[in-house]
Design an enzyme around this catalytic site. Structure first.
Site, short mmCIF file in Angstrom:
data_model
loop_
_atom_site.label_atom_id
_atom_site.label_comp_id
_atom_site.label_asym_id
_atom_site.label_seq_id
_atom_site.Cartn_x
_atom_site.Cartn_y
_atom_site.Cartn_z
N LYS A 1 -23.32 19.27 -12.00
CA LYS A 1 -22.64 18.05 -11.56
C LYS A 1 -21.43 18.43 -10.72
CE LYS A 1 -20.72 13.83 -13.59
NZ LYS A 1 -19.36 13.93 -13.11
N CYS B 1 8.80 37.54 -43.07
CA CYS B 1 9.06 37.74 -44.49
C CYS B 1 9.64 39.15 -44.62
CB CYS B 1 7.76 37.62 -45.27
SG CYS B 1 7.88 38.21 -46.96
N CYS C 1 4.28 40.60 -51.24
CA CYS C 1 4.07 39.21 -50.84
C CYS C 1 2.58 38.91 -50.86
CB CYS C 1 4.65 38.99 -49.44
SG CYS C 1 4.25 37.39 -48.73
N GLU D 1 -29.24 19.30 -13.21
CA GLU D 1 -28.53 19.48 -11.94
C GLU D 1 -27.03 19.66 -12.18
OE1 GLU D 1 -29.57 15.93 -9.73
OE2 GLU D 1 -31.66 16.11 -10.33
N ASP E 1 0.81 -1.22 0.00
CA ASP E 1 0.00 0.00 0.00
C ASP E 1 0.84 1.28 0.00
OD1 ASP E 1 -2.21 -1.51 -0.04
OD2 ASP E 1 -3.15 -0.61 1.73
N ASP F 1 0.69 4.24 -2.62
CA ASP F 1 0.32 5.62 -2.25
C ASP F 1 1.41 6.61 -2.65
OD1 ASP F 1 -2.09 4.89 -1.32
OD2 ASP F 1 -1.48 4.72 0.79
S1 IVH Z 1 -27.01 10.88 -10.45
C1 IVH Z 1 -27.45 6.94 -12.10
N1 IVH Z 1 -26.83 13.40 -9.97
O1 IVH Z 1 -21.65 12.04 -11.24
C2 IVH Z 1 -27.27 8.32 -11.74
N2 IVH Z 1 -24.81 12.16 -10.13
O2 IVH Z 1 -20.77 10.16 -13.49
C3 IVH Z 1 -25.91 8.61 -11.25
N3 IVH Z 1 -22.80 13.47 -9.74
O3 IVH Z 1 -21.01 9.06 -9.55
C4 IVH Z 1 -25.84 9.61 -10.23
N4 IVH Z 1 -23.82 15.37 -9.37
O4 IVH Z 1 -20.61 11.24 -8.30
C5 IVH Z 1 -26.16 12.27 -10.17
N5 IVH Z 1 -26.85 15.66 -9.50
C6 IVH Z 1 -26.17 14.53 -9.71
C7 IVH Z 1 -24.76 14.47 -9.63
C8 IVH Z 1 -24.12 13.25 -9.87
C9 IVH Z 1 -22.65 14.76 -9.41
C10 IVH Z 1 -21.69 12.50 -9.92
C11 IVH Z 1 -21.78 11.28 -9.06
C12 IVH Z 1 -21.79 10.11 -10.01
C13 IVH Z 1 -21.19 10.72 -11.23
C14 IVH Z 1 -21.67 10.02 -12.47
#
Ligand code: IVH
Length: 673
Positions: free
Chosen positions: A119, A427, A434, A117, A34, A38
């Site tokens: 992400k 140039c 040119c 939403e 490990d 790491d």
């Molecule tokens: S839904 C099946 N909602 O994105 C639906 N995911 O690539 C999967 N994530 O592992 C999750 N915001 O870590 C969902 N509003 C959101 C999200 C979200 C971030 C991340 C989550 C998931 C990854 C998918």
């Protein structure tokens, strides 16, 4: 160490990391202990931190949780924690929706409602509640099996331990993202490569007391299994989550139609820098649970959701050719023609190599495998070469010593300030001799900030040049419109439009005229200064007869470099001919004495957003003509903020806060004479 070496070293470490992972994970036969593992991980992260251009999907910073720690008990997820498919472009979204409609056997008129939403780029976690009590918390692990990190999750303030709401299900696995706010990450940045890593590292501490020290946050967004959930749609569920005491993303929206998803995406991408946590895209989910159920999953991602990713900024490709482009001032710019590569949703097939020095420094060659970076609107560029991928018979790139367009000698100027040769090779011909340079000069002449001839685009310049219609700027004002009308792609109306926009510019301000000439080192600002001081074209033309340029010497802001450049310009016969002809064809307005006491006197202005039918520079000059002045920041000293289309919200908000008056374009125009 050169970027090449760093990149090579990095790729080697990534490969090793993948190998260790595979042996541990797939082959169940760890190669190293490990600690060693790491150590490698932190070396990779350190490299990424120091060299922002390094980035790999196989990096540990992109695959957190791949290797479950042995400290925590492994637990199977009751419902797998899936990942999401990616979309980069509007077409990808259209496709996504098409597939859904097909699957549900619905026509194009069927409206799908989405939960959109942002992400969050953190670490997902699953929280199991029984009878309102938080009993088990799991990390994602490999999606099927996670680690029991209950005690660590319990230290996060956003995670309720007991929920007493009446409508709370008997049992539910609430899922969401654990993350660190960027402002909190500031204090930890010496320890971790990025906020996501910091969240992952803190969450997986052996001792929950260590986790507690880190200000982790939790935002809930989905669920695994449930018993007794009443919500029938994602937006209802998100409302429930709030009632139960969870935080949800404040930027979540319920939307329909791809065009609205796109607008929302663009708005949020713009705000990205202002949000206190990292987001890497928008997740769209079909809102209705019964539709989600019908749609189900493909492989390890749901058919009812997709992640619309923001632009990542690098990719790897191969150089097929190195082309030399020649600019208006004769600069030779090498451009790498590469195998098309998708970088953050944009297909890139050209990357600038900047100049000869850059090619030599990075030893970039045809057929090399290279790392390409694209940031915002900046032209993609080659960051480094993967030397391991280079063929043995590869040859050093020889930068042309003759202009590829006109065959003139290419030269490197000596820079008297830096006491070094310039990095750029040019140039040596003085302009219109040119072909490539003269085409670029004409493009500059008609461009927005110069003559601003509407409808006279770059393609038209090239076309007219090749047809001998426009070889020098004065030809623009002597065009044979009858002939143009007979050309492919032109008709009566389009020719009439072109004629109109050319005629419109036969009267021009002195400063724009100087700028349009495209004299090296004379940009808009310098053109303005010269115009202000010389006052008229007559005085400018008189320079051609002078052996010294005393009049220019004394102008504040004009230095030796500019004066030498102007001298060179006047030493060229073609330039003199162009000037003479333009003088005959055009009305170049003398600079008027600055008006004092105009309607805007003592008032300051600033613009944000696109103005209609007017360039920024035209708007600025209107302000100045009316005795107002322009400022570049929103401060208390600003009197008016003028907003056009798509203004910068930050500026508008700042103006509101300071009580600065906000005007739209038409109200502002009414203030002018
Ligand atoms: S839904 C099946 N909602 O994105 C639906 N995911 O690539 C999967 N994530 O592992 C999750 N915001 O870590 C969902 N509003 C959101 C999200 C979200 C971030 C991340 C989550 C998931 C990854 C998918």
């Amino acid at each position: 160490m050169s970027n090449n070496r760093i990149f090579e070293d990095y790729l080697e470490k990534i490969k090793l990391f993948q190998k260790y992972n595979k042996h541990y994970y797939d082959l169940n036969n760890p190669l190293v202990d490990d600690q060693e593992f790491d150590k490698l991980k932190s070396e990779i992260i350190k490299l990424e931190k120091k060299n922002k251009f390094l980035n790999s999907t196989n990096s540990p910073s992109n695959s957190v949780g791949f290797k479950p720690s042995k400290v925590f008990k492994k637990v199977k997820h009751s419902v797998p924690m899936l990942s999401l498919g990616n979309a980069f472009t509007e077409d990808d979204l259209i496709n996504f929706e098409k597939k859904i409609l097909n699957f549900l056997n619905k026509g194009n008129d069927f409206r799908i409602i989405y939960s959109a939403e942002p992400k969050i780029d953190g670490i997902s976690a699953s929280l199991i509640y029984r009878n309102g009590k938080f009993v088990t918390g799991l990390s994602r692990g490999d999606g099927k099996e996670g680690e029991d990190i209950t005690e660590n999750l319990k230290t996060i303030k956003d995670i309720p331990h007991l929920i007493k709401s009446k409508n709370f299900p008997r049992e539910i696995d609430i899922r969401g993202e654990v993350f660190i706010q960027n402002s909190d990450f500031e204090k930890l940045k010496n320890k971790f490569a990025n906020p996501r890593n910091a969240a992952s590292g803190s969450l997986r501490q052996k001792d929950p007391k260590e986790t507690k020290k880190i200000p982790l946050k939790f935002i809930a967004y989905t669920f695994g299994h449930e018993k007794g959930l009443k919500a029938v749609s994602q937006n209802e569920y998100l409302e429930n989550l709030k009632e139960w005491g969870f935080k949800t993303n404040p930027l979540n929206k319920t939307l329909e139609k791809i065009e609205n998803l796109m607008t929302n995406y663009q708005e949020i991408e713009k705000k990205r820098g202002e949000i206190d946590f990292d987001i890497d895209g928008i997740v769209y989910k079909v809102n209705e649970f019964n539709l989600q159920k019908r749609l189900g999953n493909v492989a390890n991602a749901p058919r009812w959701a997709i992640a619309h990713k923001f632009s990542a900024n690098s990719g790897i490709s191969k150089i097929n050719d190195i082309e030399i482009q020649i600019g208006r001032t004769g600069a030779l710019t090498p451009v790498a023609k590469i195998n098309p590569v998708n970088i953050g949703g944009v297909v890139v097939s050209n990357a600038t190599l900047h100049n000869e020095e850059e090619i030599n420094r990075k030893d970039i060659r045809v057929n090399d495998t290279v790392l390409i970076e694209r940031a915002g609107d900046v032209i993609p560029h080659v960051v480094s070469v993967d030397l391991k991928m280079r063929n043995k018979d590869s040859k050093k790139f020889n930068f042309p010593l003759k202009c590829p367009s006109c065959g003139s000698k290419t030269i490197k100027d000596f820079n008297f300030t830096t006491k070094k040769e310039d990095a750029v090779r040019r140039c040596s011909s003085e302009g219109y001799e040119c072909k490539k340079m003269s085409i670029e000069k004409i493009k500059h002449f008609v461009s927005k900030e110069a003559f601003n001839i509407e409808g006279f685009g770059k393609k038209i310049v090239e076309n007219f040049w090749n047809l001998n219609l426009v070889k020098l700027p004065p030809d623009i004002f002597k065009l044979d419109f009858k002939k143009i009308e007979s050309l492919d792609g032109w008709g009566k109306q389009s020719v009439a439009n072109l004629r109109y926009s050319i005629n419109l510019r036969k009267k021009i301000s002195f400063e724009k005229f100087i700028y349009a000439l495209g004299i090296r080192h004379i940009g808009l600002e310098n053109a303005k200064i010269i115009a202000k001081n010389l006052k008229s074209l007559k005085n400018f033309l008189a320079l051609s007869k002078k052996s010294n340029f005393d009049d220019l010497m004394n102008i504040d802001g004009i230095g030796e470099t500019q004066i030498n450049s102007i001298k060179n310009f006047f030493n060229n016969e073609t330039n003199l001919k162009v000037l003479k002809n333009l003088n005959e064809l055009l009305e170049v307005k003398d600079v008027e004495k600055p008006k004092v006491g105009g309607p805007l006197s003592n008032k300051t202005f600033m613009f944000t957003g696109k103005l209609s039918n007017m360039s920024r520079s035209e708007a600025k000059s209107l302000i100045e003509q009316n005795s107002g002045s322009i400022v570049s920041n929103v401060t208390k000293k600003l009197d008016y903020l003028i907003i056009g289309e798509k203004p910068t919200n930050r500026k508008v908000d700042a103006a509101k806060n300071l009580g600065v008056k906000i005007l739209d374009q038409s109200s502002w125009l009414k203030m002018l004479k």
